[in-house]
Design an enzyme around this catalytic site. Structure first.
Site, PDB file in Angstrom:
ATOM      1  N   GLY A  46       0.863  -1.177   0.000  1.00  6.99           N
ATOM      2  CA  GLY A  46       0.000   0.000   0.000  1.00  6.99           C
ATOM      3  C   GLY A  46       0.898   1.225   0.000  1.00  6.99           C
ATOM      4  CB  ALA A  47       0.952   4.245  -2.142  1.00  3.59           C
ATOM      5  NE  ARG A  88       5.382  -3.645  -4.778  1.00  5.44           N
ATOM      6  CZ  ARG A  88       4.059  -3.638  -4.543  1.00  5.44           C
ATOM      7  NH1 ARG A  88       3.608  -3.349  -3.338  1.00  5.44           N
ATOM      8  NH2 ARG A  88       3.210  -3.903  -5.503  1.00  5.44           N
ATOM      9  CD  GLN A 195      -2.916  -7.119  -3.553  1.00  4.84           C
ATOM     10  OE1 GLN A 195      -3.612  -7.791  -4.306  1.00  4.84           O
ATOM     11  NE2 GLN A 195      -1.734  -6.653  -3.914  1.00  4.84           N
ATOM     12  CG  ASP A 236       0.186   2.165  -5.759  1.00  2.00           C
ATOM     13  OD1 ASP A 236      -0.957   1.702  -5.735  1.00  2.00           O
ATOM     14  OD2 ASP A 236       1.103   1.767  -5.003  1.00  2.00           O
ATOM     15  CE  LYS A 247      -2.168  -4.204  -6.639  1.00  2.00           C
ATOM     16  NZ  LYS A 247      -0.796  -4.649  -7.027  1.00  2.00           N
TER      17      LYS A 247
END
Ligand code: MRU
Length: 344
Positions: A46-47, A88, A195, A236, A247
């Site tokens: 999660g950002a 990431r 998720q 994000d 996502k």
């Protein structure tokens, strides 16, 4: 509301999100390598949570540096932040967190290693505390958008697991629920790593909010049958014109929402905005291991050797977004102007 990531006596304590919903297990990361692995394998995800993980990860690295010379120490910290930056690529918050940490060292005049270590930890705590405040402000700003009996579709997980506490998209829903609004949430599984099925259902049920799980490919049919009154998702990375990476699957949901005349909201803090990118075209999109697609929870579901494409995110063009819910309020088009409120 619980916390997914905390600093605990020289270690970072995380809820290992890969084990939910069957087991809520906490793990301790004590090194940069462990933190990097936790980020890469989505134990923490999660950002906004990645921004916090990056900051605390820098502290893990800093505390193990033996250098006594300030210059040597700063170079060693640079190597730590460079390593964490490779974990990431898509969430802006991860890089935003690392930049904040680097600025702490640039700003210090005393150049005392012990004090620099202390200042880094203070900054990481500040990033965590600020994120909680941002989530609260987003929830407050977005709550009036939610109407009694709303049926809200969300995607992936943008709740307390993905932030310091409370959440962004789910934060808005939690606030509406706290204010006595009866809402019902639809959540797609969020293939390939589920998720939605594993995390968002778990969070919402824990808070007594009715939730219905659907497969990702049911969204069109569910919207057509009139079961969705609005969509609220997280983000994000948001480019200067409002194009938004989130996502994988978010773009398809936005297209379907437009077709069915359903408002589509993106809830995110300013730390997710990337004003260096004029549009979403150059947002780096993470591609992940093909195994995530060919195996479902460790069970092979496709022939060995089949070609796979596995982007973890997609970009929703700003034209499909009704408004952004930010700590600065609800921002409507034209986004190249309204999003400027999020520019520091
Ligand atoms: O791959 P993930 O699980 O880290 O992806 C997370 C999302 O796409 C979220 O919607 C986004 O980071 C916002 S979290 C508040």
């Amino acid at each position: 509301m619980r916390q997914a990531i905390v600093w605990d006596n020289g270690a970072v304590k995380l809820i290992d999100q890969t084990q939910l919903p069957e087991r809520c297990v906490k793990i301790r990361c004590t090194s940069v390598d462990e933190m990097w692995e936790a980020i890469r394998s989505l134990r923490v995800r999660g950002a906004p949570a990645l921004g916090i993980a990056a900051a605390y990860g820098t502290c893990l690295g800093a505390q193990s540096i033996q250098a006594t010379s300030p210059d040597e120490f700063c170079h060693a910290v640079e190597r730590v932040t460079a390593k964490l930056a490779t974990a990431r690529p898509t969430a802006r918050n991860l890089f935003w967190g690392l930049e904040r940490m680097k600025r702490v060292l640039e700003a210090r005049e005393d150049r005392d290693v012990a004090m620099m270590k202390g200042a880094l930890l203070e900054e990481a705590h500040r990033i965590r505390d600020e994120d909680e405040a941002l989530c609260r402000a987003i929830a407050e700003a977005g709550e009036p958008l939610v109407e009694q009996q709303d049926q809200i579709l969300t995607h992936c997980n943008a709740g307390w697991l993905a932030t310091a506490r409370y959440g962004t998209a789910l934060g808005v829903i939690y606030r509406a629920h706290e204010r006595g609004k009866d809402v019902h949430v639809y959540i797609g599984e969020t293939r390939p790593l589920l998720q939605g099925a594993r995390l968002t259902t778990w969070e919402l049920r824990d808070h007594g909010i009715p939730v219905t799980l659907i497969c990702d490919n049911m969204v069109g049919a569910v919207m057509k049958s009139g079961k969705v009154s609005k969509v609220i998702v997280g983000a994000d990375r948001i480019a200067a014109n409002g194009d938004t990476a989130n996502k994988i699957g978010t773009y398809a949901i936005a297209v379907l929402a437009k077709h069915h005349g359903i408002p589509f909201y993106v809830a995110a803090p300013s730390s997710t905005c990337d004003f260096s990118l004029p549009s979403g075209e150059r947002i780096p999109i993470e591609e992940r291991d093909p195994k995530e697609v060919t195996e479902g929870l460790g069970v092979r579901i496709a022939p060995r050797g089949v070609q796979v494409y596995n982007p973890a995110f997609d970009v929703t063009p700003h034209e499909l977004i009704t408004a952004f819910v930010t700590e600065h309020g609800v921002l409507y088009p034209p986004f190249d102007r309204s999003l400027k409120r999020c520019q520091a």
